[in-house]
Design a protein around this motif. Structure first.
Motif, PDB file in Angstrom:
ATOM      1  N   SER A   1       0.825  -1.215   0.000  1.00 55.72           N
ATOM      2  CA  SER A   1       0.000   0.000   0.000  1.00 55.72           C
ATOM      3  C   SER A   1       0.853   1.257   0.000  1.00 55.72           C
ATOM      4  O   SER A   1       0.587   2.204  -0.749  1.00 55.72           O
ATOM      5  CB  SER A   1      -0.922   0.000   1.218  1.00 55.72           C
ATOM      6  OG  SER A   1      -1.781  -1.116   1.200  1.00 55.72           O
TER       7      SER A   1
ATOM      8  N   ARG B   1      -4.755   0.154  -8.503  1.00 57.69           N
ATOM      9  CA  ARG B   1      -5.392  -0.928  -7.776  1.00 57.69           C
ATOM     10  C   ARG B   1      -5.078  -0.698  -6.300  1.00 57.69           C
ATOM     11  O   ARG B   1      -3.911  -0.711  -5.914  1.00 57.69           O
ATOM     12  CB  ARG B   1      -4.841  -2.270  -8.228  1.00 57.69           C
ATOM     13  CG  ARG B   1      -5.562  -3.518  -7.649  1.00 57.69           C
ATOM     14  CD  ARG B   1      -5.159  -3.868  -6.238  1.00 57.69           C
ATOM     15  NE  ARG B   1      -3.754  -4.083  -6.060  1.00 57.69           N
ATOM     16  CZ  ARG B   1      -3.153  -5.279  -6.165  1.00 57.69           C
ATOM     17  NH1 ARG B   1      -3.853  -6.343  -6.418  1.00 57.69           N
ATOM     18  NH2 ARG B   1      -1.858  -5.382  -5.976  1.00 57.69           N
ATOM     19  N   VAL B   2      -6.099  -0.478  -5.473  1.00 61.69           N
ATOM     20  CA  VAL B   2      -5.872  -0.229  -4.051  1.00 61.69           C
ATOM     21  C   VAL B   2      -6.292  -1.459  -3.250  1.00 61.69           C
ATOM     22  O   VAL B   2      -7.095  -2.277  -3.695  1.00 61.69           O
ATOM     23  CB  VAL B   2      -6.630   1.019  -3.557  1.00 61.69           C
ATOM     24  CG1 VAL B   2      -6.127   2.267  -4.266  1.00 61.69           C
ATOM     25  CG2 VAL B   2      -8.131   0.870  -3.752  1.00 61.69           C
TER      26      VAL B   2
ATOM     27  N   ARG C   1     -10.454   0.068   1.762  1.00 73.76           N
ATOM     28  CA  ARG C   1     -11.215   1.311   1.737  1.00 73.76           C
ATOM     29  C   ARG C   1     -10.363   2.501   2.178  1.00 73.76           C
ATOM     30  O   ARG C   1     -10.487   3.603   1.655  1.00 73.76           O
ATOM     31  CB  ARG C   1     -12.445   1.165   2.629  1.00 73.76           C
ATOM     32  CG  ARG C   1     -13.522   2.194   2.345  1.00 73.76           C
ATOM     33  CD  ARG C   1     -14.796   1.857   3.094  1.00 73.76           C
ATOM     34  NE  ARG C   1     -15.882   2.698   2.634  1.00 73.76           N
ATOM     35  CZ  ARG C   1     -16.596   2.471   1.547  1.00 73.76           C
ATOM     36  NH1 ARG C   1     -16.334   1.403   0.809  1.00 73.76           N
ATOM     37  NH2 ARG C   1     -17.572   3.287   1.187  1.00 73.76           N
TER      38      ARG C   1
ATOM     39  N   GLN D   1      -7.128   2.908   1.835  1.00 78.62           N
ATOM     40  CA  GLN D   1      -6.242   3.283   0.739  1.00 78.62           C
ATOM     41  C   GLN D   1      -7.025   3.879  -0.429  1.00 78.62           C
ATOM     42  O   GLN D   1      -6.516   4.741  -1.152  1.00 78.62           O
ATOM     43  CB  GLN D   1      -5.442   2.072   0.267  1.00 78.62           C
ATOM     44  CG  GLN D   1      -4.287   2.463  -0.652  1.00 78.62           C
ATOM     45  CD  GLN D   1      -3.537   1.262  -1.174  1.00 78.62           C
ATOM     46  OE1 GLN D   1      -3.888   0.127  -0.906  1.00 78.62           O
ATOM     47  NE2 GLN D   1      -2.478   1.525  -1.929  1.00 78.62           N
ATOM     48  N   ALA D   2      -8.268   3.448  -0.612  1.00 75.40           N
ATOM     49  CA  ALA D   2      -9.101   4.033  -1.662  1.00 75.40           C
ATOM     50  C   ALA D   2      -9.317   5.521  -1.410  1.00 75.40           C
ATOM     51  O   ALA D   2      -9.267   6.338  -2.335  1.00 75.40           O
ATOM     52  CB  ALA D   2     -10.436   3.301  -1.741  1.00 75.40           C
TER      53      ALA D   2
ATOM     54  N   ARG E   1      -8.075   8.753  -3.573  1.00 80.33           N
ATOM     55  CA  ARG E   1      -8.951   9.848  -3.997  1.00 80.33           C
ATOM     56  C   ARG E   1      -8.389  11.197  -3.549  1.00 80.33           C
ATOM     57  O   ARG E   1      -8.497  12.195  -4.267  1.00 80.33           O
ATOM     58  CB  ARG E   1     -10.354   9.636  -3.430  1.00 80.33           C
ATOM     59  CG  ARG E   1     -11.094   8.446  -4.015  1.00 80.33           C
ATOM     60  CD  ARG E   1     -12.470   8.298  -3.375  1.00 80.33           C
ATOM     61  NE  ARG E   1     -13.337   9.406  -3.727  1.00 80.33           N
ATOM     62  CZ  ARG E   1     -14.156   9.422  -4.789  1.00 80.33           C
ATOM     63  NH1 ARG E   1     -14.213   8.364  -5.580  1.00 80.33           N
ATOM     64  NH2 ARG E   1     -14.915  10.457  -5.038  1.00 80.33           N
TER      65      ARG E   1
ATOM     66  N   GLN F   1      -9.399   4.463  -9.659  1.00 74.20           N
ATOM     67  CA  GLN F   1      -8.942   3.533  -8.643  1.00 74.20           C
ATOM     68  C   GLN F   1     -10.007   2.471  -8.410  1.00 74.20           C
ATOM     69  O   GLN F   1     -11.202   2.732  -8.541  1.00 74.20           O
ATOM     70  CB  GLN F   1      -8.593   4.262  -7.336  1.00 74.20           C
ATOM     71  CG  GLN F   1      -9.715   5.076  -6.713  1.00 74.20           C
ATOM     72  CD  GLN F   1     -10.569   4.290  -5.719  1.00 74.20           C
ATOM     73  OE1 GLN F   1     -10.226   3.182  -5.331  1.00 74.20           O
ATOM     74  NE2 GLN F   1     -11.685   4.885  -5.324  1.00 74.20           N
TER      75      GLN F   1
ATOM     76  N   ARG G   1     -10.777  -1.100  -5.787  1.00 77.79           N
ATOM     77  CA  ARG G   1     -10.327  -1.991  -4.718  1.00 77.79           C
ATOM     78  C   ARG G   1     -10.220  -3.411  -5.247  1.00 77.79           C
ATOM     79  O   ARG G   1     -11.041  -3.858  -6.049  1.00 77.79           O
ATOM     80  CB  ARG G   1     -11.314  -1.926  -3.552  1.00 77.79           C
ATOM     81  CG  ARG G   1     -11.106  -0.695  -2.686  1.00 77.79           C
ATOM     82  CD  ARG G   1     -12.346  -0.370  -1.876  1.00 77.79           C
ATOM     83  NE  ARG G   1     -13.339   0.285  -2.715  1.00 77.79           N
ATOM     84  CZ  ARG G   1     -14.626   0.378  -2.406  1.00 77.79           C
ATOM     85  NH1 ARG G   1     -15.083  -0.169  -1.298  1.00 77.79           N
ATOM     86  NH2 ARG G   1     -15.451   1.006  -3.203  1.00 77.79           N
TER      87      ARG G   1
ATOM     88  N   LEU H   1     -18.159   6.481   0.125  1.00 80.32           N
ATOM     89  CA  LEU H   1     -16.729   6.753   0.000  1.00 80.32           C
ATOM     90  C   LEU H   1     -16.473   8.259  -0.085  1.00 80.32           C
ATOM     91  O   LEU H   1     -15.552   8.793   0.539  1.00 80.32           O
ATOM     92  CB  LEU H   1     -16.172   6.051  -1.248  1.00 80.32           C
ATOM     93  CG  LEU H   1     -14.665   5.823  -1.319  1.00 80.32           C
ATOM     94  CD1 LEU H   1     -14.216   4.904  -0.200  1.00 80.32           C
ATOM     95  CD2 LEU H   1     -14.284   5.242  -2.676  1.00 80.32           C
TER      96      LEU H   1
END
Length: 634
Positions: free
Chosen positions: A485, A507-508, A511, A513-514, A518, A525, A527, A566
């Motif tokens: 990550s 590719r994360v 959540r 890291q998502a 952002r 992106q 998950r 999110l």
């Protein structure tokens, strides 16, 4: 025991070179000129004919030539044998005509000014050479090395580097008189045989030994060992070629060409690049140091006229040959302008000619000063010509139809990471016929890639030099598909900072890291388990008898709710924006749809857990528009 003064005696010249570079180059760049000119001017100032901070120019020449060696190695890395074969018409045809015509015209002018025939031949051959380091530096600054005219210019330079072998073999023959000529011929043939044998040996070792060698070193995980191995291969091949009568630069180019299709090419390029830049700058400074300002003051008018005439003549002659080989006029003039300065081998041929008695001392010194001045004036003239042509360029000019660019020279997609996710991703891209470059630092993944038929290169995607060598600045999209990550976010930051026009698809892992992705404004992106879980759930609904359309609509509704939550979390959770709390922060799993009832325990242990959780959250948290957080690993 050595004194402290002995240990630090090397520091003054090193500091002198560094100071000259950091002052001279930025000044000339601010004036809109090439960095080459800054190095040359710095060399003039610190050299024996300037401030005499470095009294002997020859003391730096041997080390500085390594810059040209490393430059040719990197150029070789960027080519492929198939592409080199496709350039044979330009190398053998255009290269031969350029060298022969320029040597004949310049040598003929030397005859008119009183040179003997042998001296005119040597001077004509020396001045017909082009400055490989200057030309490639100018093309690199313009990002035109892979353009049609850039490739033609490189073909000419390559032929010149090849021709130096024959010239150095023939000069002793030209100097010999009487019955000794047969002995010289025999020596020349023997030297040629040894050179051919050395080249074949280098090709065999490179073809069958280098990839396993680098694979073994990469598996050790020691980055500095890879750098040492790269220098060993480059300098070892260069020394071998020099020992058998070839040029060191030609040996380095051969080493690069042998590794051009290796999985390690981008990592090698990134490791060599810092050494190349510093040593190439030192080479240019050594050329500036060799300019005899006393001779220039004494014969300034003749040298000025000869410098201008040489550049104009070579530009006109080479432009005509470019046109003969199909280049448009604008490209022909651009290509000829970068080839106008005399080459590095002038500083080899002229001293050899003087030592053999073919060129007298005064003519040799004049020709050396002329060659150096063309390297000073040439970049200025090329810059002026490029500016004039840019104003008159035709936007809709048709490309050169005879040019075939190197395969994968401009990969549209750079994929960082070749694990399970990256493998599937590249399958889709390659199915569309897109040009893709993949880098991964796992040797086993690279070995696996051979079964897929992919070209995957060894390299650490978190290093800026590796990203640059792999073409991140030229790619449309960088797809980041690595497991780490922190490393993923580091790559995102590097791409956004250094290549702002390149889009990032990421590719994360989860959540958290998502949201971090952002916050960095990535272009896309996803998950790693989210979409597959939705597809799994939709299939489960269909298995329970739910119509396919309704199952798809439900999955799409969950996707929309998740995106909404999110966005809300990104705006409302300050902990996710605090770098210091990132590693410790987690998001509790919560439903995206309001449950119809409370949780029920099936045994006593579960009842205790549910009771404690209810007590801890006695006051209920608000539910935002039926959108709560999704599981952390989604």
């Amino acid at each position: 025991m050595a004194s402290a003064a002995d240990h630090t005696s090397f520091l003054p010249p090193v500091l002198t070179f560094l100071s000259a570079a950091v002052i001279g180059v930025p000044v000339f760049r601010l004036l809109g000129q090439s960095a080459v000119l800054g190095y040359l001017a710095a060399g003039v100032v610190i050299g024996p004919f300037g401030l005499t901070l470095i009294p002997e120019a020859e003391t730096t020449r041997g080390v500085s030539e390594l810059g040209v060696v490393l430059l040719l190695f990197i150029v070789g890395l960027e080519l492929e044998v198939s592409h080199l074969i496709s350039m044979r018409r330009d190398i053998l045809g255009l290269g031969t005509l350029q060298f022969a015509l320029c040597a004949a015209v310049l040598g003929g002018i030397g005859l008119l000014f009183g040179l003997s025939v042998p001296a005119a031949v040597v001077v004509g051959l020396a001045l017909a050479q082009s400055a490989t380091a200057v030309a490639l530096q100018l093309l690199g600054e313009r990002r035109d090395l892979s353009s049609p005219y850039g490739q033609r210019a490189f073909a000419v330079l390559l032929f010149q580097d090849l021709s130096i072998v024959g010239i150095l073999a023939l000069l002793p023959l030209a100097a010999s008189n009487g019955p000794g000529g047969e002995a010289h011929l025999g020596d020349a043939l023997q030297s040629a045989g040894v050179a051919v044998a050395a080249v074949l040996a280098a090709v065999a070792v490179g073809r069958y030994g280098l990839n396993p060698f680098f694979r073994l070193l990469a598996a050790s995980g020691a980055r500095e060992v890879m750098t040492a191995a790269a220098l060993l291969v480059v300098l070892g091949t260069a020394m071998l070629m020099e020992q058998v009568g070839l040029s060191m630069a030609m040996g380095a180019f051969l080493a690069g060409l042998l590794l051009a299709e290796s999985n390690f090419r981008h990592q090698l390029e990134a490791d060599i690049e810092p050494f190349r830049g510093m040593l190439l700058g030192l080479f240019f400074m050594s050329v500036g140091m060799s300019i005899d300002l006393g001779l220039v003051r004494e014969h300034w008018l003749a040298l000025l006229g000869a410098t201008v005439a040489t550049i104009v003549l070579k530009t006109a002659l080479v432009a005509g040959l470019f046109r003969l080989f199909g280049s448009p006029w604008l490209d022909a003039v651009r290509g000829s302008a970068v080839l106008a300065p005399a080459g590095e081998f002038a500083f080899v041929l002229l001293p050899v000619g003087s030592a053999l008695g073919l060129v007298d001392g005064e003519a040799g010194r004049f020709a050396l000063a002329l060659a150096a001045l063309t390297m000073v004036v040439g970049p200025i003239a090329a810059k002026a010509i490029e500016g004039a042509l840019a104003r008159r360029a035709v936007p809709d000019q048709e490309p050169d139809a005879s040019f075939e660019g190197p395969e994968n020279a401009e990969a549209r997609v750079l994929v960082v990471g070749f694990g399970r996710f990256g493998q599937i991703l590249t399958q889709i891209l390659l199915a569309r016929g897109l040009s893709v470059t993949v880098i991964d630092k796992d040797v086993e993944q690279i070995r696996s890639a051979t079964r897929f038929g992919f070209r995957v290169y060894y390299g650490d995607g978190t290093r800026l030099d590796v990203l640059r060598a792999a073409g991140a600045g030229r790619a449309d999209i960088v797809c980041i598909a690595i497991d780490d990550s922190e490393a993923t976010l580091k790559v995102v930051d590097l791409v956004h900072a250094e290549f702002p026009s390149t889009r990032t698809y990421v590719r994360v892992y989860d959540r958290v890291q998502a949201i971090e992705a952002r916050n960095r404004d990535v272009d896309y992106q996803i998950r790693e388990t989210f979409e597959s879980a939705l597809a799994f759930g939709r299939a489960a609904l269909e298995g329970l008898g739910v119509p396919a359309a309704e199952a798809a609509a439900l999955a799409d509704d969950v996707r929309k709710r998740d995106v909404a939550r999110l966005v809300l979390q990104q705006a409302s959770d300050p902990a996710l924006r605090a770098d210091s709390l990132r590693s410790a922060y987690t998001i509790k799993p919560e439903p995206l749809t309001v449950p119809k009832g409370s949780s029920q325990a099936l045994n006593a242990e579960t009842e205790d857990i549910i009771a404690r959780e209810r007590d801890r959250h006695a006051e209920p948290e608000p539910v935002l528009a039926e959108a709560a957080t999704a599981p952390q690993d989604a």
